[in-house]
Design an enzyme around this catalytic site. Structure first.
Site, PDB file in Angstrom:
ATOM      1  N   GLY A 181      51.639  38.848  42.045  1.00  0.00           N
ATOM      2  CA  GLY A 181      51.248  39.400  40.748  1.00  0.00           C
ATOM      3  C   GLY A 181      50.977  38.393  39.651  1.00  0.00           C
ATOM      4  O   GLY A 181      50.477  38.770  38.592  1.00  0.00           O
ATOM      5  N   GLU A 234      55.265  36.002  46.810  1.00  0.00           N
ATOM      6  CA  GLU A 234      54.036  36.366  47.537  1.00  0.00           C
ATOM      7  C   GLU A 234      52.794  36.228  46.660  1.00  0.00           C
ATOM      8  O   GLU A 234      52.057  37.190  46.470  1.00  0.00           O
ATOM      9  CB  GLU A 234      54.126  37.824  48.009  1.00  0.00           C
ATOM     10  CG  GLU A 234      55.293  38.145  48.909  1.00  0.00           C
ATOM     11  CD  GLU A 234      55.406  39.645  49.204  1.00  0.00           C
ATOM     12  OE1 GLU A 234      54.742  40.469  48.532  1.00  0.00           O
ATOM     13  OE2 GLU A 234      56.153  39.991  50.116  1.00  0.00           O
ATOM     14  N   GLY A 285      49.060  35.569  45.526  1.00  0.00           N
ATOM     15  CA  GLY A 285      47.735  35.550  46.155  1.00  0.00           C
ATOM     16  C   GLY A 285      46.741  34.980  45.162  1.00  0.00           C
ATOM     17  O   GLY A 285      46.278  33.850  45.275  1.00  0.00           O
ATOM     18  N   ARG A 286      46.457  35.782  44.130  1.00  0.00           N
ATOM     19  CA  ARG A 286      45.449  35.406  43.140  1.00  0.00           C
ATOM     20  C   ARG A 286      45.748  34.051  42.481  1.00  0.00           C
ATOM     21  O   ARG A 286      44.841  33.261  42.258  1.00  0.00           O
ATOM     22  CB  ARG A 286      45.424  36.499  42.059  1.00  0.00           C
ATOM     23  CG  ARG A 286      44.295  36.377  41.073  1.00  0.00           C
ATOM     24  CD  ARG A 286      44.475  37.343  39.911  1.00  0.00           C
ATOM     25  NE  ARG A 286      44.885  38.657  40.268  1.00  0.00           N
ATOM     26  CZ  ARG A 286      44.063  39.704  40.441  1.00  0.00           C
ATOM     27  NH1 ARG A 286      42.776  39.556  40.254  1.00  0.00           N
ATOM     28  NH2 ARG A 286      44.539  40.890  40.775  1.00  0.00           N
ATOM     29  N   ARG A 337      34.622  43.217  42.048  1.00  0.00           N
ATOM     30  CA  ARG A 337      35.620  43.279  40.973  1.00  0.00           C
ATOM     31  C   ARG A 337      35.059  43.723  39.616  1.00  0.00           C
ATOM     32  O   ARG A 337      35.681  44.534  38.930  1.00  0.00           O
ATOM     33  CB  ARG A 337      36.364  41.953  40.821  1.00  0.00           C
ATOM     34  CG  ARG A 337      37.099  41.498  42.091  1.00  0.00           C
ATOM     35  CD  ARG A 337      38.133  40.422  41.812  1.00  0.00           C
ATOM     36  NE  ARG A 337      39.273  40.968  41.110  1.00  0.00           N
ATOM     37  CZ  ARG A 337      39.492  40.866  39.832  1.00  0.00           C
ATOM     38  NH1 ARG A 337      38.654  40.193  39.082  1.00  0.00           N
ATOM     39  NH2 ARG A 337      40.536  41.418  39.277  1.00  0.00           N
ATOM     40  N   TYR A 377      36.989  47.138  38.703  1.00  0.00           N
ATOM     41  CA  TYR A 377      38.124  46.993  37.777  1.00  0.00           C
ATOM     42  C   TYR A 377      37.688  46.655  36.356  1.00  0.00           C
ATOM     43  O   TYR A 377      38.539  46.212  35.558  1.00  0.00           O
ATOM     44  CB  TYR A 377      39.044  45.862  38.239  1.00  0.00           C
ATOM     45  CG  TYR A 377      39.500  45.928  39.666  1.00  0.00           C
ATOM     46  CD1 TYR A 377      40.297  46.968  40.141  1.00  0.00           C
ATOM     47  CD2 TYR A 377      39.147  44.924  40.566  1.00  0.00           C
ATOM     48  CE1 TYR A 377      40.730  46.997  41.449  1.00  0.00           C
ATOM     49  CE2 TYR A 377      39.583  44.950  41.889  1.00  0.00           C
ATOM     50  CZ  TYR A 377      40.362  45.994  42.317  1.00  0.00           C
ATOM     51  OH  TYR A 377      40.790  46.013  43.613  1.00  0.00           O
ATOM     52  N   CYS A 425      21.319  49.754  45.020  1.00  0.00           N
ATOM     53  CA  CYS A 425      20.822  50.967  44.360  1.00  0.00           C
ATOM     54  C   CYS A 425      21.944  51.751  43.684  1.00  0.00           C
ATOM     55  O   CYS A 425      22.247  52.892  44.065  1.00  0.00           O
ATOM     56  CB  CYS A 425      20.124  51.840  45.389  1.00  0.00           C
ATOM     57  SG  CYS A 425      18.801  50.935  46.147  1.00  0.00           S
ATOM     58  N   GLU A 426      22.617  51.141  42.749  1.00  0.00           N
ATOM     59  CA  GLU A 426      23.679  51.800  41.986  1.00  0.00           C
ATOM     60  C   GLU A 426      23.694  51.159  40.605  1.00  0.00           C
ATOM     61  O   GLU A 426      23.600  49.926  40.503  1.00  0.00           O
ATOM     62  CB  GLU A 426      25.071  51.513  42.591  1.00  0.00           C
ATOM     63  CG  GLU A 426      25.244  51.940  44.003  1.00  0.00           C
ATOM     64  CD  GLU A 426      26.377  52.937  44.187  1.00  0.00           C
ATOM     65  OE1 GLU A 426      26.976  53.386  43.193  1.00  0.00           O
ATOM     66  OE2 GLU A 426      26.627  53.257  45.344  1.00  0.00           O
ATOM     67  N   TYR A 431      40.251  38.093  46.155  1.00  0.00           N
ATOM     68  CA  TYR A 431      39.716  39.465  46.147  1.00  0.00           C
ATOM     69  C   TYR A 431      38.197  39.464  45.927  1.00  0.00           C
ATOM     70  O   TYR A 431      37.656  40.356  45.276  1.00  0.00           O
ATOM     71  CB  TYR A 431      40.444  40.331  45.105  1.00  0.00           C
ATOM     72  CG  TYR A 431      41.945  40.279  45.281  1.00  0.00           C
ATOM     73  CD1 TYR A 431      42.546  40.860  46.396  1.00  0.00           C
ATOM     74  CD2 TYR A 431      42.765  39.611  44.368  1.00  0.00           C
ATOM     75  CE1 TYR A 431      43.915  40.776  46.591  1.00  0.00           C
ATOM     76  CE2 TYR A 431      44.143  39.530  44.565  1.00  0.00           C
ATOM     77  CZ  TYR A 431      44.705  40.113  45.673  1.00  0.00           C
ATOM     78  OH  TYR A 431      46.055  40.034  45.874  1.00  0.00           O
TER      79      TYR A 431
HETATM   80  N1  LLP Z   1      52.407  41.288  47.745  1.00  0.00           N
HETATM   81  C1  LLP Z   1      52.015  42.556  47.925  1.00  0.00           C
HETATM   82  C2  LLP Z   1      52.909  43.486  48.614  1.00  0.00           C
HETATM   83  C3  LLP Z   1      50.766  42.977  47.424  1.00  0.00           C
HETATM   84  O1  LLP Z   1      50.385  44.237  47.605  1.00  0.00           O
HETATM   85  C4  LLP Z   1      49.931  42.057  46.747  1.00  0.00           C
HETATM   86  C5  LLP Z   1      48.624  42.466  46.211  1.00  0.00           C
HETATM   87  C6  LLP Z   1      50.378  40.722  46.610  1.00  0.00           C
HETATM   88  C7  LLP Z   1      51.628  40.378  47.108  1.00  0.00           C
HETATM   89  C8  LLP Z   1      49.563  39.669  45.929  1.00  0.00           C
HETATM   90  O2  LLP Z   1      49.340  39.955  44.605  1.00  0.00           O
HETATM   91  P1  LLP Z   1      48.660  38.858  43.663  1.00  0.00           P
HETATM   92  O3  LLP Z   1      49.603  37.681  43.588  1.00  0.00           O
HETATM   93  O4  LLP Z   1      47.374  38.448  44.276  1.00  0.00           O
HETATM   94  O5  LLP Z   1      48.502  39.529  42.368  1.00  0.00           O
HETATM   95  N2  LLP Z   1      41.955  43.798  44.576  1.00  0.00           N
HETATM   96  C9  LLP Z   1      42.670  43.670  43.318  1.00  0.00           C
HETATM   97  C10 LLP Z   1      44.100  43.176  43.523  1.00  0.00           C
HETATM   98  C11 LLP Z   1      44.902  44.026  44.470  1.00  0.00           C
HETATM   99  C12 LLP Z   1      46.277  43.461  44.756  1.00  0.00           C
HETATM  100  C13 LLP Z   1      46.907  44.153  45.916  1.00  0.00           C
HETATM  101  N3  LLP Z   1      48.196  43.662  46.276  1.00  0.00           N
HETATM  102  C14 LLP Z   1      41.880  42.772  42.385  1.00  0.00           C
HETATM  103  O6  LLP Z   1      40.813  42.308  42.764  1.00  0.00           O
HETATM  104  O7  LLP Z   1      42.297  42.564  41.252  1.00  0.00           O
END
Ligand code: LLP
Length: 418
Positions: free
Chosen positions: A239, A273, A275-276, A312, A316, A342-343, A371
């Site tokens: 997150g 965890e 990601g982003r 994105r 969003y 076409c949107e 993402y």
């Molecule tokens: N752990 C779990 C259980 C998750 O569901 C997620 C993301 C993460 C970790 C990693 O979260 P991050 O650190 O990346 O915020 N597609 C959307 C984001 C969806 C996130 C889903 N879960 C976007 O493009 O903003």
């Protein structure tokens, strides 16, 4: 670290001109900077070094094998949500002892594979899922490990489509059900429940939601301890936000400063965890101007990338900075940057002031490393773009552009139509 920078008005990724990559590999195209990925991983590692967490990169943010391998080689684990992600992680030699598996809908096949792989634990999202893991582990004569994913009912104040930590969402287990499960943990003799997990949302720019959630978990842990229920791990989820537009995201150091003392208070082994935070600003999406259109009301830059490549902005309302790959002296204009789909939702920016651009010039859509490609589709029978990784002055294609053959693979005209 800024690995996307201008030198003499040319945009570079590390030491390679993006124009050169686009000329050689074609567009639309994703480009990732190896050193930015590693730098972001290390930022978290260093900020949290007091508690030495296992940093499980959320593979869903960017699951390219080259990206996973780059991080795994630095000691990262993986947060996975499917058999596919598990298999990809194992293909680049992830350490199963650093793999955690979330998902509200794990299938039997996925549970079996994770048990065979001997992952660190399942992040269990419901009682029926726990029962199922117990049944499968029994039939395989194995003992599963599990963390209960708690839904702490805290609003992470992020976009409604990426908030996960309130009871309006499908994720996790409420405290009272989790307490009941832990009290009857002996009924699940093939599952060792040794962790608690939360993941309250994504792109969280403030610290309070983390602080509130961890405090709730601390209180819960105290209750559990008073009942002699021992827990070994606390998985905080992901997150952490990045800067897309304004610099409102917290740095890893700021986040750590606010939450490490609370995490220490748990007395548990910690898992993160992200990601982003790791992949987001390590990638750009490069697209080429096809046409300029002016309908008297608005100006449009029509580019060869579409919402199927990077969804994105439309999904969003996400803001992604757009910059020219070659800076010129052309006057700025207000434009909508749109794709060929076409949107009317097929746009990357609306009413954006950009350097005036001509046909065949390239632009980079920034912060597209998380993402981006992973959410792409073949809508309008468009092949997914290529992906390239840059390291220093080297670059290589890490995923080929999809061809028409790829697009119709497996499709058949049935015999009753021939
Ligand atoms: N752990 C779990 C259980 C998750 O569901 C997620 C993301 C993460 C970790 C990693 O979260 P991050 O650190 O990346 O915020 N597609 C959307 C984001 C969806 C996130 C889903 N879960 C976007 O493009 O903003």
């Amino acid at each position: 670290m800024h690995c996307f920078q201008y030198k003499k008005n040319q945009l570079y990724c590390e030491n390679v001109r993006i124009q050169k990559i686009a000329d050689e590999c074609g567009t639309p195209l994703y480009i990732y900077s190896y050193h930015t990925l590693i730098d972001h991983f290390n930022k978290i590692k260093n900020a949290f070094k007091k508690i030495k967490p296992i940093i499980c990169f959320a593979a869903k943010a960017n699951d390219n094998l080259a990206v996973l391998k780059s991080l795994i080689d630095q000691g990262a684990g993986c947060d996975i949500v499917s058999e596919g992600e598990l298999r990809k992680a194992m293909k680049v030699n992830a350490d199963p002892a650093k793999i955690v598996f979330a998902s509200v809908g794990k299938t039997d096949q996925e549970i079996e594979l994770a048990l065979r792989t001997d992952i660190l634990f399942f992040n269990v999202e419901s009682l029926p899922e726990l029962e199922q893991i117990n049944r499968i582990a029994k039939s395989m004569k194995k003992r599963a490990r599990a963390a209960l994913r708690i839904n702490p009912d805290v609003d992470a104040a992020t976009h409604q489509r990426i908030t996960t930590g309130t009871l309006k969402n499908k994720f996790g287990i409420d405290f009272s059900t989790a307490r009941d499960i832990l009290r009857q943990r002996d009924c699940f003799s093939f599952v060792q429940i040794n962790g608690l997990h939360i993941h309250i949302g994504s792109q969280i720019t403030t610290l309070d939601p983390y602080i509130f959630s961890i405090k709730k978990v601390l209180k819960f842990l105290e209750e559990l301890r008073s009942e002699n229920i021992d827990i070994e791990y606390f998985d905080l989820g992901g997150g952490f936000a990045i800067n897309y537009k304004d610099s409102d995201a917290k740095t890893a150091d700021e986040i750590a400063e606010a939450i490490v003392p609370l995490l220490q208070e748990t007395g548990l082994k910690i898992i993160l965890e992200p990601g982003r935070f790791i992949a987001g600003n390590a990638g750009v999406f490069v697209t080429k101007v096809l046409y300029l259109k002016d309908n008297g009301f608005k100006k449009f830059l029509i580019v060869d990338g579409g919402m199927n490549d990077l969804i994105r902005p439309t999904l969003y309302d996400a803001y992604h900075e757009i910059v020219p790959v070659q800076r010129t002296t052309a006057e700025s204009v207000k434009v909508d940057v749109v794709g060929p789909i076409c949107e009317s939702g097929d746009y990357f920016a609306k009413d954006r002031i950009l350097q005036g651009m001509k046909k065949n010039e390239f632009m980079a859509i920034m912060s597209a490393g998380a993402y981006g490609y992973v959410m792409s589709s073949n809508y309008n029978v468009r092949g997914r773009p290529a992906e390239v990784m840059v390291k220093g002055n080297k670059f290589e294609v890490i995923k080929e552009r999809e061809t028409f053959k790829d697009l119709i693979r497996g499709e058949r005209v049935p015999s009753f139509l021939s």
